[in-house]
Motif scaffolding. Structure first.
Motif, PDB file in Angstrom:
ATOM      1  N   GLY A  19       0.828  -1.209   0.000  1.00  0.00           N
ATOM      2  CA  GLY A  19       0.000   0.000   0.000  1.00  0.00           C
ATOM      3  C   GLY A  19       0.860   1.256   0.000  1.00  0.00           C
ATOM      4  O   GLY A  19       0.594   2.210  -0.733  1.00  0.00           O
ATOM      5  N   ALA A  20       1.897   1.258   0.837  1.00  0.00           N
ATOM      6  CA  ALA A  20       2.796   2.406   0.897  1.00  0.00           C
ATOM      7  C   ALA A  20       3.504   2.613  -0.435  1.00  0.00           C
ATOM      8  O   ALA A  20       3.642   3.748  -0.905  1.00  0.00           O
ATOM      9  N   ILE A  21       3.926   1.539  -1.060  1.00  0.00           N
ATOM     10  CA  ILE A  21       4.605   1.654  -2.354  1.00  0.00           C
ATOM     11  C   ILE A  21       3.652   2.203  -3.416  1.00  0.00           C
ATOM     12  O   ILE A  21       4.011   3.108  -4.176  1.00  0.00           O
ATOM     13  N   VAL A  22       2.427   1.692  -3.447  1.00  0.00           N
ATOM     14  CA  VAL A  22       1.449   2.174  -4.436  1.00  0.00           C
ATOM     15  C   VAL A  22       1.162   3.653  -4.212  1.00  0.00           C
ATOM     16  O   VAL A  22       1.185   4.458  -5.151  1.00  0.00           O
ATOM     17  N   PHE A  23       0.878   4.046  -2.954  1.00  0.00           N
ATOM     18  CA  PHE A  23       0.608   5.458  -2.676  1.00  0.00           C
ATOM     19  C   PHE A  23       1.848   6.313  -2.913  1.00  0.00           C
ATOM     20  O   PHE A  23       1.729   7.474  -3.327  1.00  0.00           O
ATOM     21  N   GLY A  24       3.025   5.768  -2.684  1.00  0.00           N
ATOM     22  CA  GLY A  24       4.255   6.491  -2.974  1.00  0.00           C
ATOM     23  C   GLY A  24       4.409   6.766  -4.460  1.00  0.00           C
ATOM     24  O   GLY A  24       4.773   7.877  -4.865  1.00  0.00           O
ATOM     25  N   ILE A  25       4.120   5.772  -5.272  1.00  0.00           N
ATOM     26  CA  ILE A  25       4.198   5.957  -6.732  1.00  0.00           C
ATOM     27  C   ILE A  25       3.177   6.995  -7.179  1.00  0.00           C
ATOM     28  O   ILE A  25       3.487   7.876  -7.989  1.00  0.00           O
ATOM     29  N   ILE A  26       1.959   6.909  -6.646  1.00  0.00           N
ATOM     30  CA  ILE A  26       0.925   7.896  -6.989  1.00  0.00           C
ATOM     31  C   ILE A  26       1.390   9.292  -6.579  1.00  0.00           C
ATOM     32  O   ILE A  26       1.231  10.254  -7.337  1.00  0.00           O
ATOM     33  N   GLY A  27       1.972   9.421  -5.386  1.00  0.00           N
ATOM     34  CA  GLY A  27       2.472  10.714  -4.926  1.00  0.00           C
ATOM     35  C   GLY A  27       3.552  11.273  -5.833  1.00  0.00           C
ATOM     36  O   GLY A  27       3.552  12.461  -6.154  1.00  0.00           O
TER      37      GLY A  27
END
Length: 164
Positions: A19-27
């Motif tokens: 989840g953190a990686i996905v939201f990091g990529i989106i950010g």
């Protein structure tokens, strides 16, 4: 270990990480887009616009968590480009009085496309948060993986009668 237990273990060990990686990529993607949009406005000419009307949009307040929010206003402005008068509305502005001026930028090919050139710090913060989320996700994956390897080794030792 049955499939439900494996799924629960995977979810427990890695759901935050992925989840953190996905939201990091989106950010990061959002930060890059914001940075490009912001930089596109750097070449736009800056002009002074006269404030012709001000309406309170949101009153200032302090909430339970001691978070302070300043009042914001809708501001009507008038500005001139190549001798032609334009009027526009700026939302979520700090307090300003009728008759004062504010600085805006405008698109030379479409003078009705106006904005406030923002500092590049905001897109940079978005990208930095994205990078931090990705790093946290990767660190958590590595820690979970190491923990799982240790647990498997301990389980093998117990099966072989060691550490009893």
């Amino acid at each position: 270990m049955n499939k439900i237990n494996r799924l629960a273990k995977f979810s427990r060990d890695y759901s935050f990480s992925y989840g953190a990686i996905v939201f990091g990529i989106i950010g990061i993607v959002m930060g890059v887009i914001a940075f490009k949009w912001n930089n596109a406005r750097l070449d736009y000419p800056m002009i002074r616009a006269e404030v012709t009307g001000v309406t309170l949009e949101h009153e200032a307040y302090d909430d339970i968590d001691d978070i302070h929010q300043d009042a914001t206003y809708t501001v009507n402005i008038r500005y001139f480009v190549d001798g032609q008068e334009y009027e526009a509305v700026l939302n979520d502005q700090p307090e300003i009085k009728v008759g004062e001026t504010t600085e805006i930028d405008y698109n030379p090919s479409d003078p009705t496309d106006i904005g406030h050139h923002e500092a590049a710090w905001f897109p940079a913060v978005i990208v930095a948060v994205g990078v931090a989320l990705i790093a946290a996700g990767i660190i958590n994956i590595v820690r979970s993986r190491k923990k799982n390897i240790k647990l498997k080794q301990q389980e093998e030792e117990w099966k072989n009668g060691k550490n009893l």
